[in-house]
Design an enzyme around this catalytic site. Structure first.
Site, PDB file in Angstrom:
ATOM      1  N   LYS A 223       0.847  -1.205   0.000  1.00  0.00           N
ATOM      2  CA  LYS A 223       0.000   0.000   0.000  1.00  0.00           C
ATOM      3  C   LYS A 223       0.879   1.251   0.000  1.00  0.00           C
ATOM      4  O   LYS A 223       1.911   1.289   0.676  1.00  0.00           O
ATOM      5  CB  LYS A 223      -0.890  -0.036   1.248  1.00  0.00           C
ATOM      6  CG  LYS A 223      -1.907   1.077   1.330  1.00  0.00           C
ATOM      7  CD  LYS A 223      -2.746   0.931   2.609  1.00  0.00           C
ATOM      8  CE  LYS A 223      -3.838   1.978   2.701  1.00  0.00           C
ATOM      9  NZ  LYS A 223      -4.679   1.812   3.900  1.00  0.00           N
TER      10      LYS A 223
ATOM     11  N   SER B  55      -9.579   1.855   2.920  1.00  0.00           N
ATOM     12  CA  SER B  55      -8.690   2.595   2.063  1.00  0.00           C
ATOM     13  C   SER B  55      -7.654   1.751   1.317  1.00  0.00           C
ATOM     14  O   SER B  55      -7.042   2.247   0.369  1.00  0.00           O
ATOM     15  CB  SER B  55      -7.953   3.651   2.893  1.00  0.00           C
ATOM     16  OG  SER B  55      -7.134   3.042   3.868  1.00  0.00           O
TER      17      SER B  55
ATOM     18  N   SER C 136      -9.847  -0.616   7.038  1.00  0.00           N
ATOM     19  CA  SER C 136      -9.253  -0.392   5.714  1.00  0.00           C
ATOM     20  C   SER C 136      -8.562  -1.593   5.077  1.00  0.00           C
ATOM     21  O   SER C 136      -8.200  -1.546   3.899  1.00  0.00           O
ATOM     22  CB  SER C 136      -8.258   0.764   5.779  1.00  0.00           C
ATOM     23  OG  SER C 136      -8.949   1.976   5.888  1.00  0.00           O
TER      24      SER C 136
END
Lengths: 484, 101
Positions: A79, A154, A178
């Site tokens: 990420k 996210s 997330s």
């Protein structure tokens, strides 16, 4: 060879037995990215050259019989909120669009030591603030199951990359859901570890008392594999736990007979679509057939969890993001004096949602309002933690939904922040209490969208969640299904 | 608990947060913040006087490292991402604005 259906453990077996070279493996996934990323936008940065060089080095060492790490040759996506040395790390923000860290996050260093191969950095909501990865600055990411829908967020890029076969395994981070919510929306497996289980050093901070880095993959066994390489105390993160970590994959096959699984009927029967309730009930039957005992539990304060979360997280964000002031981090608005520089830089380079949360947190912490909001929310947090403590006196883990709906449509929640926040209704409690929680696919709705089941456990009992999740995946094939 | 209902001012809060809102945006942000505070304000009604706040796990068990001097970040590396430096320090605009020469 089409490797897109291989899970990470299968790839590792093929790499270890030298039926597959690391170079071929990495080349395959880079090609998958090249073919699909223009449509899905799951990666912000792809590191072809360094990935191929690392793969070559692994192959050479293997051929010579030299030692290699436990993940040698396995491609991994990370990420973009996790710092990678000399690789751009944007956290999905215009503020960090050109930020190139000069150090690795501890997790990245550990993966490097394990000889995993970084192939790219995945898309996300700005600073992790969002549940849809509809990033207005870098472009939205599409759900591989239905391109009209969001992948969740996210960590939406990591989830979409795995679902689409662009990466076999990835790291995400989870502040209020997330990892788990995008895992549920994209039909993959995602684990938020216990707070302190994995070092946060090098994770670009949003809400420090809530967030954890964790593994995302096709299977529970893959997440266990990755967690084993990432977990453990880090002297550079004073909040990382000294509790010893384990080889999470080693015990994963142990039976769950005698496990007591708590079910909060209120979560199962109210506010969910019929299909989600039905999929969860079928999952409960599977666990019961495997010898687990189902126990009704109550989590009476969970109805206040989202409200408490959306006080605490913005408060922490308002402090954490004060560092972006135009002095140290790449972007600065041109102005004549210092105070204007701060205000204009932060107005020009933070997106709307980030500004909204900073303002909310600033207000809640401002003189005269602390007791009313932050302190009150921290007391609710205590009640939520106590609810879990009481429940875990009688059960080993808690089963429930990950999300109230399957993946929603692009733009459906964007104009209404509150409706987006409510997507976190079942996930935020584990962050508030610091507990481990696993999301895995337990079925599909009539539109063919994946349904997520969440298993939550006591602190440092990741192994219980992984055993139960692995048992479920050994008796079902939802995790093996891929988007058309 | 005798708390009076107080209203957020988007304009004042944006000054505290050092985020310059264009005048046309202030009513929009004001309305968004009010609606969010209405939602999170539900916890204001709870009687929690006897409850100890919980600020997170780390507060309960904060491991300490050995008190030993360690090398810090390299200066060149630290300055590398800054928008303006002189090679040794971060440079910023004057606190009181540009001086007339």
């Amino acid at each position: 060879m089409d490797l897109s259906s291989f899970n990470a453990c299968q790839l590792l077996d093929a790499l270890e037995s030298q039926q597959l070279s690391a170079e071929d493996c990495v080349r395959f996934f880079l090609k998958q990215i090249a073919n699909q990323n223009a449509t899905l936008n799951a990666f912000y940065t792809v590191v072809e050259e360094s990935a191929m060089a690392s793969a070559k080095s692994v192959d050479q060492r293997r051929k010579k019989g030299l030692p290699v790490g436990p993940l040698a040759g396995l491609p991994i996506a990370v990420k973009d909120g996790i710092c990678t040395h000399n690789v751009r790390t944007t956290a999905g923000s215009p503020m960090l669009e050109n930020y190139v860290p000069f150090y690795n996050a501890t997790v990245v260093e550990r993966l490097w030591e394990a000889d995993a191969i970084l192939i790219g950095k995945t898309s996300m909501d700005e600073f992790g603030m969002g549940s849809s990865t509809e990033n207005p600055h870098f472009g939205g990411t599409l759900n591989p199951w239905d391109h009209q829908r969001v992948p969740g967020g996210s960590s939406g890029g990591s989830a979409a990359a795995i679902a689409a076969g662009m990466a076999p395994i990835a790291l995400g981070s989870d502040t209020g859901g997330s990892i788990r919510q995008p895992a549920a929306f994209c039909g993959i497996t995602g684990l938020k570890p216990t707070y302190g289980r994995v070092s946060r050093y090098g994770l670009i901070a949003y809400a420090s008392s809530l967030e954890q880095i964790g593994p995302m993959a096709k299977t529970v066994e893959d997440t266990a594999l990755l967690l084993s390489s990432c977990a453990g105390h880090d002297p550079r993160d004073s909040t990382s736990a000294t509790e010893p970590s384990e080889d999470y994959r080693a015990g994963i096959n142990r039976p769950i007979e005698g496990f007591r699984i708590g079910v909060c009927r209120d979560h199962l029967e109210n506010g969910l679509s019929v299909e989600i309730t039905s999929a969860l009930k079928q999952a409960i039957d599977i666990f019961e057939s495997a010898g687990a005992q189902i126990v009704d539990i109550e989590l009476p304060n969970s109805s206040n969890a989202v409200a408490a979360y959306y006080v605490i997280a913005p408060c922490e964000a308002s402090a954490n993001l004060s560092r972006y002031d135009g002095v140290r981090y790449t972007e600065r608005a041109p102005t004549d004096n210092l105070d204007q520089m701060y205000s204009k830089t932060r107005a020009d380079f933070f997106g709307d949602e980030v500004q909204r949360r900073i303002l909310l947190g600033t207000f809640a912490l401002s003189s005269g309002y602390y007791d009313q909001y932050y302190l009150q929310a921290s007391k609710v947090r205590r009640l939520i933690q106590q609810d879990f403590e009481t429940a875990f006196n009688g059960v080993d883990l808690i089963l429930g939904p990950t999300t109230p709906t399957t993946a929603f449509k692009i733009n459906q929640c964007r104009q209404d922040p509150l409706s987006m926040y409510l997507a976190d209704v079942y996930t935020v409690s584990a962050n508030l209490a610091g507990l481990p929680a696993l999301s895995l696919n337990c079925g599909f709705d009539p539109s063919g969208l994946p349904i997520g089941m969440q298993l939550q456990g006591p602190r440092f009992k990741e192994s219980s969640l992984l055993r139960a999740g692995h048992l479920f995946q050994s008796q079902t094939d939802f995790h093996n299904r891929r988007p058309a | 608990m005798g708390r009076s209902k107080k209203k957020i001012s988007a304009e004042h809060t944006s000054r505290l947060a050092r985020i310059e809102l264009p005048p046309s945006q202030i009513p929009v942000v004001q309305s968004e913040l009010e609606s969010l505070l209405d939602f999170v304000g539900r916890i204001e009604q709870l009687d929690l006087d006897s409850v100890e706040p919980f600020f997170g796990i780390a507060i309960d068990a904060n491991p300490m490292r050995t008190d030993r001097q360690e090398t810090s970040c390299d200066r060149t590396d630290t300055l590398r991402n800054a928008p303006q430096t002189d090679g040794e320090s971060f440079l910023v605009p004057p606190v009181f604005g540009k001086q007339e020469s």
